[in-house]
Design a protein around this motif. Structure first.
Motif, PDB file in Angstrom:
ATOM      1  N   LEU A 184       0.797  -1.227   0.000  1.00  0.00           N
ATOM      2  CA  LEU A 184       0.000   0.000   0.000  1.00  0.00           C
ATOM      3  C   LEU A 184       0.828   1.275   0.000  1.00  0.00           C
ATOM      4  N   PHE A 185       2.069   1.182   0.448  1.00  0.00           N
ATOM      5  CA  PHE A 185       2.896   2.389   0.543  1.00  0.00           C
ATOM      6  C   PHE A 185       4.235   2.167  -0.150  1.00  0.00           C
ATOM      7  N   PRO A 186       4.202   2.011  -1.495  1.00  0.00           N
ATOM      8  CA  PRO A 186       5.428   1.671  -2.227  1.00  0.00           C
ATOM      9  C   PRO A 186       6.529   2.717  -2.105  1.00  0.00           C
ATOM     10  N   LYS A 187       6.152   4.003  -1.959  1.00  0.00           N
ATOM     11  CA  LYS A 187       7.165   5.052  -1.873  1.00  0.00           C
ATOM     12  C   LYS A 187       7.872   5.078  -0.522  1.00  0.00           C
ATOM     13  N   ILE A 188       7.183   4.648   0.523  1.00  0.00           N
ATOM     14  CA  ILE A 188       7.763   4.701   1.871  1.00  0.00           C
ATOM     15  C   ILE A 188       7.687   3.338   2.549  1.00  0.00           C
ATOM     16  N   LYS A 189       7.679   2.274   1.741  1.00  0.00           N
ATOM     17  CA  LYS A 189       7.440   0.950   2.315  1.00  0.00           C
ATOM     18  C   LYS A 189       8.533   0.556   3.316  1.00  0.00           C
ATOM     19  N   GLY A 190       9.776   0.922   3.033  1.00  0.00           N
ATOM     20  CA  GLY A 190      10.846   0.603   3.968  1.00  0.00           C
ATOM     21  C   GLY A 190      10.670   1.316   5.297  1.00  0.00           C
ATOM     22  N   THR A 191      10.308   2.584   5.211  1.00  0.00           N
ATOM     23  CA  THR A 191      10.131   3.387   6.417  1.00  0.00           C
ATOM     24  C   THR A 191       8.941   2.904   7.241  1.00  0.00           C
ATOM     25  N   VAL A 192       7.811   2.675   6.573  1.00  0.00           N
ATOM     26  CA  VAL A 192       6.618   2.240   7.291  1.00  0.00           C
ATOM     27  C   VAL A 192       6.822   0.858   7.902  1.00  0.00           C
ATOM     28  N   THR A 193       7.454  -0.050   7.144  1.00  0.00           N
ATOM     29  CA  THR A 193       7.716  -1.384   7.671  1.00  0.00           C
ATOM     30  C   THR A 193       8.610  -1.319   8.900  1.00  0.00           C
ATOM     31  N   ALA A 194       9.638  -0.481   8.838  1.00  0.00           N
ATOM     32  CA  ALA A 194      10.531  -0.316   9.987  1.00  0.00           C
ATOM     33  C   ALA A 194       9.768   0.206  11.197  1.00  0.00           C
ATOM     34  N   LEU A 195       8.872   1.146  10.969  1.00  0.00           N
ATOM     35  CA  LEU A 195       8.108   1.719  12.075  1.00  0.00           C
ATOM     36  C   LEU A 195       7.101   0.728  12.646  1.00  0.00           C
ATOM     37  N   VAL A 196       6.541  -0.125  11.785  1.00  0.00           N
ATOM     38  CA  VAL A 196       5.650  -1.177  12.278  1.00  0.00           C
ATOM     39  C   VAL A 196       6.406  -2.099  13.233  1.00  0.00           C
ATOM     40  N   MET A 197       7.618  -2.472  12.860  1.00  0.00           N
ATOM     41  CA  MET A 197       8.404  -3.365  13.697  1.00  0.00           C
ATOM     42  C   MET A 197       8.892  -2.662  14.966  1.00  0.00           C
ATOM     43  N   ILE A 198       9.181  -1.371  14.862  1.00  0.00           N
ATOM     44  CA  ILE A 198       9.556  -0.608  16.059  1.00  0.00           C
ATOM     45  C   ILE A 198       8.376  -0.529  17.019  1.00  0.00           C
ATOM     46  N   ALA A 199       7.181  -0.304  16.473  1.00  0.00           N
ATOM     47  CA  ALA A 199       5.976  -0.279  17.303  1.00  0.00           C
ATOM     48  C   ALA A 199       5.768  -1.625  17.983  1.00  0.00           C
ATOM     49  N   SER A 200       6.045  -2.711  17.268  1.00  0.00           N
ATOM     50  CA  SER A 200       5.928  -4.043  17.841  1.00  0.00           C
ATOM     51  C   SER A 200       6.903  -4.229  19.002  1.00  0.00           C
ATOM     52  N   SER A 201       8.138  -3.805  18.808  1.00  0.00           N
ATOM     53  CA  SER A 201       9.145  -3.923  19.861  1.00  0.00           C
ATOM     54  C   SER A 201       8.795  -3.054  21.060  1.00  0.00           C
ATOM     55  N   LEU A 202       8.293  -1.847  20.779  1.00  0.00           N
ATOM     56  CA  LEU A 202       7.892  -0.947  21.858  1.00  0.00           C
ATOM     57  C   LEU A 202       6.766  -1.561  22.684  1.00  0.00           C
ATOM     58  N   CYS A 203       5.861  -2.250  21.999  1.00  0.00           N
ATOM     59  CA  CYS A 203       4.757  -2.921  22.685  1.00  0.00           C
ATOM     60  C   CYS A 203       5.277  -3.994  23.629  1.00  0.00           C
ATOM     61  N   ASN A 204       6.260  -4.753  23.177  1.00  0.00           N
ATOM     62  CA  ASN A 204       6.807  -5.814  24.022  1.00  0.00           C
ATOM     63  C   ASN A 204       7.260  -5.280  25.374  1.00  0.00           C
ATOM     64  N   TYR A 205       7.837  -4.095  25.365  1.00  0.00           N
ATOM     65  CA  TYR A 205       8.341  -3.523  26.620  1.00  0.00           C
ATOM     66  C   TYR A 205       7.239  -2.859  27.431  1.00  0.00           C
ATOM     67  N   THR A 206       6.492  -1.950  26.806  1.00  0.00           N
ATOM     68  CA  THR A 206       5.543  -1.134  27.559  1.00  0.00           C
ATOM     69  C   THR A 206       4.364  -1.944  28.096  1.00  0.00           C
ATOM     70  N   ILE A 207       3.790  -2.778  27.233  1.00  0.00           N
ATOM     71  CA  ILE A 207       2.598  -3.524  27.628  1.00  0.00           C
ATOM     72  C   ILE A 207       2.922  -4.571  28.686  1.00  0.00           C
ATOM     73  N   LEU A 208       4.025  -5.277  28.503  1.00  0.00           N
ATOM     74  CA  LEU A 208       4.381  -6.304  29.480  1.00  0.00           C
ATOM     75  C   LEU A 208       4.821  -5.690  30.805  1.00  0.00           C
ATOM     76  N   THR A 209       5.436  -4.519  30.747  1.00  0.00           N
ATOM     77  CA  THR A 209       5.797  -3.816  31.984  1.00  0.00           C
ATOM     78  C   THR A 209       4.539  -3.427  32.751  1.00  0.00           C
ATOM     79  N   ALA A 210       3.554  -2.910  32.023  1.00  0.00           N
ATOM     80  CA  ALA A 210       2.286  -2.546  32.661  1.00  0.00           C
ATOM     81  C   ALA A 210       1.587  -3.781  33.219  1.00  0.00           C
ATOM     82  N   ALA A 211       1.615  -4.878  32.473  1.00  0.00           N
ATOM     83  CA  ALA A 211       0.932  -6.098  32.896  1.00  0.00           C
ATOM     84  C   ALA A 211       1.544  -6.669  34.168  1.00  0.00           C
ATOM     85  N   SER A 212       2.848  -6.477  34.361  1.00  0.00           N
ATOM     86  CA  SER A 212       3.516  -7.035  35.539  1.00  0.00           C
ATOM     87  C   SER A 212       3.013  -6.408  36.838  1.00  0.00           C
ATOM     88  N   LYS A 213       2.334  -5.272  36.742  1.00  0.00           N
ATOM     89  CA  LYS A 213       1.832  -4.575  37.921  1.00  0.00           C
ATOM     90  C   LYS A 213       0.334  -4.766  38.113  1.00  0.00           C
TER      91      LYS A 213
END
Length: 252
Positions: A184-213
Protein backbone atom coordinates in the motif's frame (compact mmCIF):
# COMPACT_ATOMS: atom_id res chain seq x y z
CA UNK A 1 8.52 -24.92 18.38
CA UNK A 2 9.95 -23.42 21.57
CA UNK A 3 7.83 -25.49 24.02
CA UNK A 4 9.02 -28.71 22.37
CA UNK A 5 12.65 -27.52 22.37
CA UNK A 6 12.35 -26.68 26.05
CA UNK A 7 11.07 -30.17 26.76
CA UNK A 8 14.24 -31.65 25.25
CA UNK A 9 16.86 -29.19 26.53
CA UNK A 10 15.73 -28.17 30.01
CA UNK A 11 17.62 -30.02 32.72
CA UNK A 12 17.64 -30.17 36.52
CA UNK A 13 20.82 -29.20 38.38
CA UNK A 14 22.27 -30.97 41.41
CA UNK A 15 20.51 -28.46 43.66
CA UNK A 16 17.15 -29.24 42.10
CA UNK A 17 16.94 -25.96 40.18
CA UNK A 18 15.77 -25.81 36.57
CA UNK A 19 18.57 -25.05 34.12
CA UNK A 20 18.10 -23.56 30.66
CA UNK A 21 21.84 -23.39 29.91
CA UNK A 22 21.74 -25.81 26.98
CA UNK A 23 19.11 -23.69 25.24
CA UNK A 24 21.18 -20.52 25.63
CA UNK A 25 24.31 -22.24 24.32
CA UNK A 26 22.40 -23.53 21.30
CA UNK A 27 20.96 -20.07 20.58
CA UNK A 28 24.42 -18.50 20.89
CA UNK A 29 25.86 -20.96 18.38
CA UNK A 30 22.93 -20.31 16.02
CA UNK A 31 23.59 -16.56 16.16
CA UNK A 32 27.28 -17.08 15.38
CA UNK A 33 26.35 -19.23 12.37
CA UNK A 34 23.95 -16.52 11.16
CA UNK A 35 26.66 -13.89 11.60
CA UNK A 36 29.05 -15.88 9.41
CA UNK A 37 26.38 -16.43 6.75
CA UNK A 38 25.49 -12.73 6.69
CA UNK A 39 29.16 -11.83 6.24
CA UNK A 40 29.71 -14.37 3.46
CA UNK A 41 26.61 -14.20 1.29
CA UNK A 42 26.00 -11.14 -0.94
CA UNK A 43 23.06 -8.80 -0.57
CA UNK A 44 20.05 -9.40 -2.85
CA UNK A 45 20.53 -8.25 -6.43
CA UNK A 46 17.79 -5.64 -6.05
CA UNK A 47 19.81 -3.92 -3.35
CA UNK A 48 23.07 -4.18 -5.28
CA UNK A 49 21.55 -2.65 -8.40
CA UNK A 50 19.65 0.14 -6.65
CA UNK A 51 20.75 3.49 -7.98
CA UNK A 52 21.65 6.42 -5.79
CA UNK A 53 22.34 6.72 -2.09
CA UNK A 54 19.73 5.26 0.23
CA UNK A 55 18.39 7.31 3.10
CA UNK A 56 18.63 6.08 6.65
CA UNK A 57 15.50 5.82 8.78
CA UNK A 58 16.02 9.19 10.48
CA UNK A 59 16.55 11.04 7.18
CA UNK A 60 13.58 9.23 5.67
CA UNK A 61 11.35 10.32 8.56
CA UNK A 62 12.31 13.94 7.97
CA UNK A 63 11.16 13.84 4.34
CA UNK A 64 8.16 11.53 4.59
CA UNK A 65 4.55 12.65 4.79
CA UNK A 66 2.54 10.06 6.68
CA UNK A 67 -1.10 9.55 5.80
CA UNK A 68 -3.73 8.57 8.36
CA UNK A 69 -3.77 5.09 6.82
CA UNK A 70 -0.02 4.62 7.21
CA UNK A 71 -0.24 5.71 10.86
CA UNK A 72 -3.04 3.18 11.35
CA UNK A 73 -0.82 0.42 9.96
CA UNK A 74 2.01 1.40 12.30
CA UNK A 75 -0.37 1.26 15.27
CA UNK A 76 -1.57 -2.19 14.15
CA UNK A 77 2.02 -3.34 14.65
CA UNK A 78 1.59 -2.32 18.30
CA UNK A 79 -1.87 -3.76 18.89
CA UNK A 80 -1.41 -7.12 17.19
CA UNK A 81 1.82 -7.72 19.09
CA UNK A 82 0.13 -6.84 22.38
CA UNK A 83 -2.67 -9.33 21.71
CA UNK A 84 -0.51 -12.44 21.60
CA UNK A 85 2.24 -11.26 23.96
CA UNK A 86 -0.18 -10.48 26.78
CA UNK A 87 -1.90 -13.82 26.30
CA UNK A 88 1.36 -15.73 26.07
CA UNK A 89 2.77 -14.19 29.24
CA UNK A 90 -0.34 -13.82 31.40
CA UNK A 91 -3.06 -16.31 30.38
CA UNK A 92 -1.76 -19.13 32.56
CA UNK A 93 -1.85 -16.88 35.63
CA UNK A 94 -5.44 -16.00 34.74
CA UNK A 95 -6.28 -19.71 34.50
CA UNK A 96 -4.78 -20.40 37.92
CA UNK A 97 -6.34 -17.49 39.79
CA UNK A 98 -9.67 -17.02 38.02
CA UNK A 99 -10.49 -20.47 36.67
CA UNK A 100 -8.98 -22.49 39.51
CA UNK A 101 -6.80 -24.54 37.17
CA UNK A 102 -3.81 -25.79 39.18
CA UNK A 103 -1.61 -26.67 36.20
CA UNK A 104 -2.66 -24.91 32.97
CA UNK A 105 0.67 -25.52 31.19
CA UNK A 106 -1.11 -27.65 28.55
CA UNK A 107 -2.48 -24.35 27.18
CA UNK A 108 0.97 -23.61 25.78
CA UNK A 109 0.82 -26.74 23.65
CA UNK A 110 -2.53 -25.72 22.14
CA UNK A 111 -1.23 -22.18 21.59
CA UNK A 112 1.81 -23.52 19.75
CA UNK A 113 -0.32 -25.92 17.72
CA UNK A 114 -2.57 -23.05 16.66
CA UNK A 115 0.43 -20.95 15.67
CA UNK A 116 2.09 -23.65 13.59
CA UNK A 117 -1.14 -24.67 11.88
CA UNK A 118 -1.93 -21.04 11.07
CA UNK A 119 1.41 -20.52 9.35
CA UNK A 120 0.45 -23.18 6.80
CA UNK A 121 -3.27 -22.55 6.46
CA UNK A 122 -2.98 -18.75 6.35
CA UNK A 123 -0.37 -19.02 3.61
CA UNK A 124 -2.88 -21.04 1.57
CA UNK A 125 -5.78 -18.71 2.37
CA UNK A 126 -3.88 -15.60 1.26
CA UNK A 127 -3.90 -17.02 -2.27
CA UNK A 128 -7.67 -16.51 -2.42
CA UNK A 129 -8.27 -13.83 0.23
CA UNK A 130 -6.65 -10.39 0.25
CA UNK A 131 -4.02 -9.97 2.97
CA UNK A 132 -5.73 -6.86 4.29
CA UNK A 133 -8.83 -8.86 5.27
CA UNK A 134 -6.81 -10.79 7.85
CA UNK A 135 -5.86 -7.53 9.56
CA UNK A 136 -9.52 -7.23 10.52
CA UNK A 137 -10.66 -10.84 10.68
CA UNK A 138 -7.93 -12.26 12.90
CA UNK A 139 -8.17 -9.56 15.62
CA UNK A 140 -11.95 -10.09 15.68
CA UNK A 141 -11.37 -13.81 16.36
CA UNK A 142 -8.93 -12.95 19.17
CA UNK A 143 -11.34 -10.41 20.66
CA UNK A 144 -14.25 -12.86 20.73
CA UNK A 145 -12.03 -15.59 22.21
CA UNK A 146 -10.79 -13.37 25.05
CA UNK A 147 -14.26 -12.08 25.91
CA UNK A 148 -15.50 -15.68 26.07
CA UNK A 149 -12.57 -16.62 28.33
CA UNK A 150 -13.13 -13.66 30.64
CA UNK A 151 -16.87 -14.29 30.95
CA UNK A 152 -16.96 -18.10 30.87
CA UNK A 153 -13.92 -18.86 33.06
CA UNK A 154 -13.65 -22.57 32.26
CA UNK A 155 -10.77 -24.85 31.33
CA UNK A 156 -12.41 -25.73 28.02
CA UNK A 157 -12.68 -22.07 27.05
CA UNK A 158 -9.08 -21.45 28.13
CA UNK A 159 -7.86 -24.25 25.86
CA UNK A 160 -9.99 -23.01 22.96
CA UNK A 161 -8.79 -19.45 23.59
CA UNK A 162 -5.14 -20.56 23.61
CA UNK A 163 -5.57 -22.33 20.26
CA UNK A 164 -7.48 -19.45 18.63
CA UNK A 165 -5.09 -16.74 19.80
CA UNK A 166 -2.12 -18.88 18.79
CA UNK A 167 -3.78 -19.12 15.38
CA UNK A 168 -5.19 -15.63 14.85
CA UNK A 169 -2.85 -13.62 17.06
CA UNK A 170 0.58 -15.17 16.71
CA UNK A 171 0.19 -17.09 13.45
CA UNK A 172 1.64 -14.48 11.12
CA UNK A 173 -0.60 -11.43 11.67
CA UNK A 174 2.36 -9.10 12.23
CA UNK A 175 4.01 -10.40 9.06
CA UNK A 176 0.77 -9.89 7.12
CA UNK A 177 0.64 -6.30 8.39
CA UNK A 178 4.15 -5.62 7.08
CA UNK A 179 3.24 -7.26 3.77
CA UNK A 180 0.23 -4.95 3.43
CA UNK A 181 2.47 -1.96 4.19
CA UNK A 182 4.83 -2.92 1.38
CA UNK A 183 1.94 -3.11 -1.05
CA UNK A 184 0.00 0.00 0.00
CA UNK A 185 2.90 2.39 0.54
CA UNK A 186 5.43 1.67 -2.23
CA UNK A 187 7.17 5.05 -1.87
CA UNK A 188 7.76 4.70 1.87
CA UNK A 189 7.44 0.95 2.32
CA UNK A 190 10.85 0.60 3.97
CA UNK A 191 10.13 3.39 6.42
CA UNK A 192 6.62 2.24 7.29
CA UNK A 193 7.72 -1.38 7.67
CA UNK A 194 10.53 -0.32 9.99
CA UNK A 195 8.11 1.72 12.07
CA UNK A 196 5.65 -1.18 12.28
CA UNK A 197 8.40 -3.36 13.70
CA UNK A 198 9.56 -0.61 16.06
CA UNK A 199 5.98 -0.28 17.30
CA UNK A 200 5.93 -4.04 17.84
CA UNK A 201 9.15 -3.92 19.86
CA UNK A 202 7.89 -0.95 21.86
CA UNK A 203 4.76 -2.92 22.68
CA UNK A 204 6.81 -5.81 24.02
CA UNK A 205 8.34 -3.52 26.62
CA UNK A 206 5.54 -1.13 27.56
CA UNK A 207 2.60 -3.52 27.63
CA UNK A 208 4.38 -6.30 29.48
CA UNK A 209 5.80 -3.82 31.98
CA UNK A 210 2.29 -2.55 32.66
CA UNK A 211 0.93 -6.10 32.90
CA UNK A 212 3.52 -7.03 35.54
CA UNK A 213 1.83 -4.58 37.92
CA UNK A 214 -1.72 -5.84 37.34
CA UNK A 215 -3.89 -8.71 38.46
CA UNK A 216 -4.49 -11.46 35.85
CA UNK A 217 -8.12 -10.42 35.32
CA UNK A 218 -7.01 -6.80 34.78
CA UNK A 219 -4.46 -7.96 32.22
CA UNK A 220 -7.17 -9.85 30.36
CA UNK A 221 -9.35 -6.72 30.29
CA UNK A 222 -6.40 -4.64 29.06
CA UNK A 223 -5.78 -7.19 26.32
CA UNK A 224 -9.44 -7.04 25.28
CA UNK A 225 -9.29 -3.24 25.07
CA UNK A 226 -6.02 -3.31 23.12
CA UNK A 227 -7.36 -5.92 20.70
CA UNK A 228 -10.59 -3.92 20.26
CA UNK A 229 -8.48 -0.93 19.22
CA UNK A 230 -6.73 -3.23 16.74
CA UNK A 231 -10.12 -4.27 15.34
CA UNK A 232 -11.08 -0.61 14.81
CA UNK A 233 -7.76 0.11 13.10
CA UNK A 234 -8.19 -2.97 10.89
CA UNK A 235 -11.73 -1.89 9.99
CA UNK A 236 -10.49 1.58 9.05
CA UNK A 237 -7.72 0.21 6.81
CA UNK A 238 -10.17 -2.19 5.13
CA UNK A 239 -12.68 0.60 4.47
CA UNK A 240 -9.92 2.70 2.90
CA UNK A 241 -8.32 -0.23 1.08
CA UNK A 242 -9.68 0.42 -2.42
CA UNK A 243 -8.58 4.04 -2.38
CA UNK A 244 -5.17 3.11 -1.00
CA UNK A 245 -4.63 0.51 -3.74
CA UNK A 246 -5.49 3.12 -6.38
CA UNK A 247 -3.03 5.52 -4.81
CA UNK A 248 -0.33 2.85 -4.62
CA UNK A 249 -0.81 2.02 -8.32
CA UNK A 250 -0.58 5.70 -9.19
CA UNK A 251 2.65 6.01 -7.17
CA UNK A 252 4.15 3.09 -9.09
Amino acid sequence: LLPFVLGVTVATTATGATSYNTLFYACGIAYLVLLVLVMIFPLPDTDQKAAGKKEGLIDSLKHTHFSVESIAMILIGFTCTGTFQLWLNCAQNFAKENVGWADPSIMQTYYSAGTMLALVVTALLTRKIKDVRFILGYPVICLVAMIAVLVGKSQTLMIAGAFLIGWAGAGGLLQIATSVCNMLFPKIKGTVTALVMIASSLCNYTILTAASKMQPSQVMVMNIVLTAVGVLLGLFVNLRYTKMVEQAQADN
